[in-house]
Design a protein around this motif. Structure first.
Motif, PDB file in Angstrom:
ATOM      1  N   SER A 100       0.818  -1.214   0.000  1.00 10.22           N
ATOM      2  CA  SER A 100       0.000   0.000   0.000  1.00 10.22           C
ATOM      3  C   SER A 100       0.850   1.261   0.000  1.00 10.22           C
ATOM      4  N   LEU A 392      -3.731  -1.284   7.699  1.00  8.06           N
ATOM      5  CA  LEU A 392      -3.296  -1.535   6.329  1.00  8.06           C
ATOM      6  C   LEU A 392      -4.444  -2.070   5.486  1.00  8.06           C
ATOM      7  N   TYR A 415       1.281   4.665   4.618  1.00  9.47           N
ATOM      8  CA  TYR A 415       0.856   3.414   5.246  1.00  9.47           C
ATOM      9  C   TYR A 415       2.041   2.450   5.277  1.00  9.47           C
TER      10      TYR A 415
END
Length: 589
Positions: A100, A392, A415
């Motif tokens: 991510s 996440l 993230y």
């Protein structure tokens, strides 16, 4: 990698790129030598090389594979576009293992290739996790659709042939979704990278996964929702094959990336094979593995780890407060077993590293400071890696917040488990960020690093090896403002590698500042190296060092649950002790 043949008429260009991500100033995080090798890149290269050998695009079509790990290699966009043009734009770009925090950078990498009309595919934890746990448009996936990037969810074993054929035919699909059909990995092509790529990592080490999937239910984890809760394994033959392939090019250090190697049902067969390769065939294996906190209960596991070449073990400790562990559904961690487990590794002279998460619901700055002091005093850990609890995409934590409409930061770049991305019930964002940075300085204080060196001599952990790790973990966050696992040797950056939405700095401003920052950082690092090296030398020469003893190294006592802060300072600790005693009493009758 070329496969020359007189019958070859076309050469398909397969460019495998593992993206990095941007630092807080918007520059790509890249090093002359990066810390961690990419297992996703090694796995996909192994599969792609086997596809090339089988000539899956036909007997007259070769596949040339270019491998780029952006954490240690600058992407030469102009050169790659010229390479495609030389071959009639016949080929594709594959963005590999995109997490991510790497997704924004991955999109920026894809853009010039898509603008040139080239096929681009993206796989990894972000795409797979979002499609597994959320709807099909959540968390930025529409950006791929708008750019015409093909998304690949799941694992590539047995599936890459199809993607390559579609790309060669100009018919790459918008989505390949195999999340409900995870393949077996036994007998499939093994992870492998050419030495030229491995040489760009610190310590000349590579990686492989001996298994995938995890049966546990930790709410912060993405692995269980991407790789599944049913474990799948490589055989001992597979592991021997990849070790021999790497040893043939002079590589003998490996990071086994399994989230929990101790739960691999074939761990003993794999270790026995590695022991043979090490003791009979003379391959000087050096391994790092990841395990859980109950691994010491498996007969012979720790002893065979040492014989197989394990020199470092990473333990998902996560917290010393059982209330926090319960909140995260990590009930498999038993704090009453922490000391027994860590002392068992110490008895084998193996360096212990632990992950520790900051920001569970019961955490406050004061409780975190208290818990770090308890760890320093009572647990025989060498190295702690601190992380911020992060929702996440792909985790249950994120799914719950997403469904409730709870605000989370919209910038996926942060993230990375070292930035605050959502609110905490007891800490402000500033407090949370400040205690994260303070935690590193608290644990890696000069006094505690001296203690760690003393413990190392007393337990047979090689001092030079520990000094190297301590230097990195004590300096990276304060000097580079990135996590040590994202670090490396000699930070590299250029004005052109800044996030597109941020202004380009003038070279006359950028380069003098970068040169001064680099010089000052390395003076500071050199000072830490010199001081720790001198300290290690003096401790090693001290006749009393081998008999050094403190509370952490003291053998587990029957009554320590009544005296150690680990068990008495939290309500959860007292409850855990009470539960263990009740179980013991019931099993005696």
């Amino acid at each position: 990698m070329a496969h020359a043949s007189e019958s070859v008429r076309r050469r398909f260009q397969l460019i495998l790129i593992k993206p990095s991500h941007y630092d807080d100033d918007g520059y790509v995080i890249r090093w002359w030598r990066a810390m961690i090798p990419s297992n996703s890149l090694a796995a996909l290269y192994g599969i792609a090389a086997e596809c090339a050998e089988r000539k899956v695009l036909g007997p007259d079509t070769a596949i040339d594979i270019t491998v780029i790990d952006e954490t240690n290699t600058r992407i030469d966009f102009a050169g790659l576009l010229a390479q495609f043009r030389r071959h009639g734009n016949f080929g594709m770009v594959a963005l590999v293992g995109v997490q991510s925090n790497q997704y924004p950078r991955a999109l920026d990498i894809a853009r010039p290739f898509r603008n040139a009309g080239l096929p681009v595919s993206m796989g990894g934890f972000h795409v797979s996790g979002c499609l597994s746990m959320l709807d099909g448009t959540a968390v930025g996936l529409d950006a791929c659709r708008e750019m015409g990037i093909s998304m690949f969810a799941g694992e590539a074993e047995g599936r890459l042939d199809m993607v390559l054929r579609d790309a060669a035919a100009g018919e790459l699909k918008p989505l390949y979704n195999f999340m409900n059909d995870l393949p077996g990995i036994g007998g499939t092509p093994v992870p492998f990278l050419p030495k030229d790529n491995i040489q760009r990592t610190l310590g000349l080490s590579t990686s492989f996964d001996a298994g995938r999937g995890c049966p546990y239910q930790c709410s912060f984890c993405t692995i269980i929702n991407v790789q599944g809760r049913k474990s799948r394994f490589r055989s001992a033959d597979d592991v021997e094959k990849l070790v021999r392939m790497n040893w043939a090019q002079g590589i003998h250090k490996f990071f086994i990336t399994d989230d929990n190697f101790a739960r691999n049902k074939d761990w003993e067969a794999i270790f026995d094979r590695l022991i043979e390769l090490k003791e009979r065939d003379g391959i000087p294996l050096g391994l790092m593995i990841q395990v859980d906190t109950l691994c010491h209960k498996i007969p012979n596991f720790i002893e065979k780890s040492r014989r197989a070449g394990v020199t470092r073990v990473f333990i998902g400790l996560e917290n010393v407060n059982p209330d926090n562990l319960t909140a995260a559904k990590k009930n498999q961690n038993k704090i009453t077993e922490y000391r027994k487990m860590l002392l068992a590794w110490k008895a084998q002279g193996i360096m212990t590293l632990a992950g520790y998460i900051l920001g569970f619901p019961a955490d406050t700055p004061e409780s975190i400071r208290r818990d770090i002091a308890i760890i320093q005093e009572e647990l025989p850990l060498d190295v702690i890696e601190f992380f911020i609890l992060t929702p996440l995409p792909g985790s249950e934590d994120h799914q719950v917040l997403w469904k409730k409409g709870v605000e989370m930061d919209g910038d996926l770049n942060i993230y990375d488990v070292e930035h605050v991305c959502t609110a905490h019930p007891k800490m402000s964002k500033q407090q949370w960020e400040e205690i994260y940075h303070e935690a590193w300085s608290l644990y890696y204080s000069p006094d505690h690093m001296k203690t760690l060196l003393r413990r190392a001599v007393a337990t047979g952990v090689p001092l030079a090896r520990l000094v190297k790790v301590l230097v990195s973990f004590a300096t990276t966050v304060p000097l580079e403002n990135v996590h040590p696992l994202q670090s490396g040797l000699l930070r590299l950056k250029t004005p052109s590698e800044r996030r597109p939405e941020l202004p380009r700095e003038h070279p006359l401003v950028f380069w003098p500042r970068f040169a001064w920052e680099t010089l000052s950082k390395h003076v500071s690092i050199a000072g830490t190296i010199i001081s720790l090296t001198i300290l290690a030398f003096l401790i090693s020469r001290d006749a009393k060092s081998k008999s050094y003893m403190d509370q952490a190294l003291t053998p587990v006592a029957d009554d320590e649950e009544e005296t150690l802060s680990l068990f008495t300072k939290t309500a959860g600790g007292a409850a855990a002790v009470s539960h263990v005693r009740k179980v013991a009493e019931l099993t005696r009758h």
